[in-house]
Design an enzyme around this catalytic site. Structure first.
Site, PDB file in Angstrom:
ATOM      1  N   SER A   1       0.840  -1.196   0.000  1.00 10.73           N
ATOM      2  CA  SER A   1       0.000   0.000   0.000  1.00 10.73           C
ATOM      3  C   SER A   1       0.874   1.244   0.000  1.00 10.73           C
ATOM      4  CB  SER A   1      -0.890   0.010   1.242  1.00 10.73           C
ATOM      5  OG  SER A   1      -0.095   0.272   2.388  1.00 10.73           O
ATOM      6  N   LYS A   2       0.219   2.370  -0.233  1.00  9.25           N
ATOM      7  CA  LYS A   2       0.936   3.637  -0.224  1.00  9.25           C
ATOM      8  C   LYS A   2       1.566   3.862   1.153  1.00  9.25           C
ATOM      9  CE  LYS A   2       0.078   8.569  -0.663  1.00  9.25           C
ATOM     10  NZ  LYS A   2       1.389   8.874  -0.073  1.00  9.25           N
TER      11      LYS A   2
END
Ligand code: GLU
Length: 505
Positions: free
Chosen positions: A262-263
């Site tokens: 994920s970011k």
């Protein structure tokens, strides 16, 4: 399916910056298409107006241009299957919505959000499907007249697919083999919303893949649960014979621990998850990009290619051409691929080495300009040759090379204390005299002459060389000393020796 021209599509929704996993999906589509002599389409799936983000489409196009992933058709290049933006294809979808309705394979549902909430509260794990739909307000439970009256009165409705329970639906996946789903797990998904007169992803995707003659749907694993619904839609629309082949790519996993990349992982561990820097148009938040962080596009492509695909050999460095030749869906893994960010840096290091000195010098010029340095291009090239093996990023070159362009103004204290001896000034003065007499300032010549001098005088080579390096660089680092002076030249070498003598007395 046989003998059909290979046509693949990358079909992002313009909801923000393109995630690096999406880039990998596009890359695999591209490699597969080019290997098979096929076409690659860029289709923008913008049917969810709630999630539309301005600038996202342009960002996607720019990212692929940077990476060297070329499309044969698409929003930005046109093509004869267009338009390639789904919001411009409303009428096309409407035809098929009507067809499904008149064939009894879909139905209109008028349940309001509040009514749906009541059902969700009343029924555990409520799903709009064969077990519940006959209790709902839809064209299956209302009379034709009632339905007509609701529509005439301007009531909003959705069109849902009518799925019969307890049927095994087979998805033949080129990576995973035969994956069987029971239709009981599927709900009667919304295919169309009257409110915005647009289809949902599921219908638009199938209609477009069919009309654009897509032969292979290669996409992320997160879409596998939608595949049985898609198989049903092909059947319901009468397109079973031309249904594309599916390949669902493994997830990209966190570098550490389990779960999807994920970011937040990028923020936490300090690496970008987007190809280019992205500024959120609402919040103005900036997310870092591979390009702005100094990655070469070839390195990013090579790195991503090996995240989920294994060539079956030890070879790791692949040009785009080589990837096109070697790639195969059969050698893609079923299980997730750990996003090994350090490996990404390693690839960039390798690709820096593969750049010519001139290419690298060109990339380094802006850094020099930023530091206010002007230098002849040839000299920058020579410096690149001497320093590139020490860096993984162009911006790191300044640290390794600044002394070539700017004479030291101070000297590393620790080193000076340890290495600058009582006689260092006298020895360097003698060295300066020697160098002054040499016209050919090549490394071979200066090295030869200096060594002869040191041997004749029985001086200590190491002692003189460390003092010399301190004078030239200001500290203990840098490439081979004779290479340094060949680049900076005689005049500058003598000036630096003199300054060190003056300062370090
Ligand atoms: N629009 C979908 C996405 O954003 C496309 C999924 C697919 O390739 O079918 O990823």
């Amino acid at each position: 399916m046989t003998n059909k021209k290979v046509r693949v599509r990358f079909a992002p929704s313009p909801t923000g910056a393109l995630h690096i996993g999406g880039v990998r999906t596009a890359l695999y589509n591209y490699l597969f298409a080019k290997q098979q002599g096929g076409d690659m389409i860029l289709r923008i799936e913008d049917t969810d107006s709630q999630r539309f983000v301005p600038g996202a489409e342009a960002y996607i196009v720019e990212a692929f241009e940077w990476l060297g992933i070329k499309f044969d058709e698409g929003v930005h290049v046109g093509g004869k299957y267009g338009p390639y933006r789904q919001s411009e294809r409303r009428d096309i979808y409407k035809t098929y919505v009507d067809q499904l309705l008149s064939d009894g394979l879909a139905y209109m549902a008028f349940d309001t959000p509040a009514e749906l909430d009541v059902q969700r509260a009343a029924i555990l794990n409520f799903q709009y499907d064969a077990s519940t739909r006959m209790q709902m307000r839809n064209s299956l439970t209302l009379s034709t007249e009632e339905v007509a009256a609701l529509v005439a009165a301007g009531n909003q409705y959705v069109v849902r697919i009518k799925i019969e329970p307890n049927e095994d639906i087979v998805v033949n996946d080129l990576i995973r083999g035969k994956v069987v789903f029971n239709s009981l797990v599927l709900d009667d998904k919304v295919l169309y919303k009257s409110a915005d007169q647009l289809p949902t992803y599921h219908l638009a995707n199938i209609v477009d893949d069919h009309l654009m003659e897509v032969s292979h749907v290669i996409r992320g694993e997160e879409w596998l649960p939608s595949a049985p619904l898609h198989v049903l839609l092909y059947r319901f629309l009468g397109w079973e014979d031309t249904m594309p082949s599916f390949a669902h790519l493994p997830l990209l996993l966190k570098p550490d621990g389990n779960g999807k990349l994920s970011k937040r992982d990028g923020d936490r561990l300090g690496f970008p998850v987007f190809p280019l820097q992205w500024t959120d148009p609402k919040t103005n938040d900036i997310s870092s990009g591979y390009r702005e962080n100094g990655y070469l596009p070839e390195a990013v492509v090579n790195f991503l290619a090996l995240l989920g695909w294994n060539p079956g050999t030890e070879k790791e460095i692949f040009s785009m051409e080589e990837l096109i030749k070697t790639f195969s869906l059969e050698r893609c893994s079923k299980s997730g691929a750990k996003f090994d960010y350090e490996k990404g840096k390693w690839f960039n290091h390798q690709y820096i080495q593969l750049q010519s000195n001139a290419e690298l010098a060109t990339l380094f010029l802006p850094v020099l300009a930023e530091k206010g340095v002007e230098a002849p291009f040839e000299m920058v090239e020579q410096v690149m040759a001497l320093t590139k093996e020490r860096v993984s990023f162009v911006k790191e070159l300044w640290d390794q090379a600044s002394f070539f362009f700017v004479a030291p103004t101070s000297y590393d204290e620790k080193m000076a204390k340890k290495r600058w001896k009582e006689n260092s000034a006298a020895l360097l003065a003698e060295l300066a005299t020697l160098l002054e007499g040499i016209d050919d300032f090549t490394a071979a010549r200066t090295e030869g002459d200096i060594k002869v001098w040191i041997e004749a005088k029985e001086y200590n080579l190491g002692g003189i060389m460390t003092a010399f390096r301190l004078a030239l660089v200001g500290e203990g680092k840098g490439p081979y000393i004779f290479d340094i002076i060949a680049v900076i030249g005689k005049e500058e070498t003598l000036a630096r020796i003199q300054r060190a003598i003056d300062v370090l007395k």
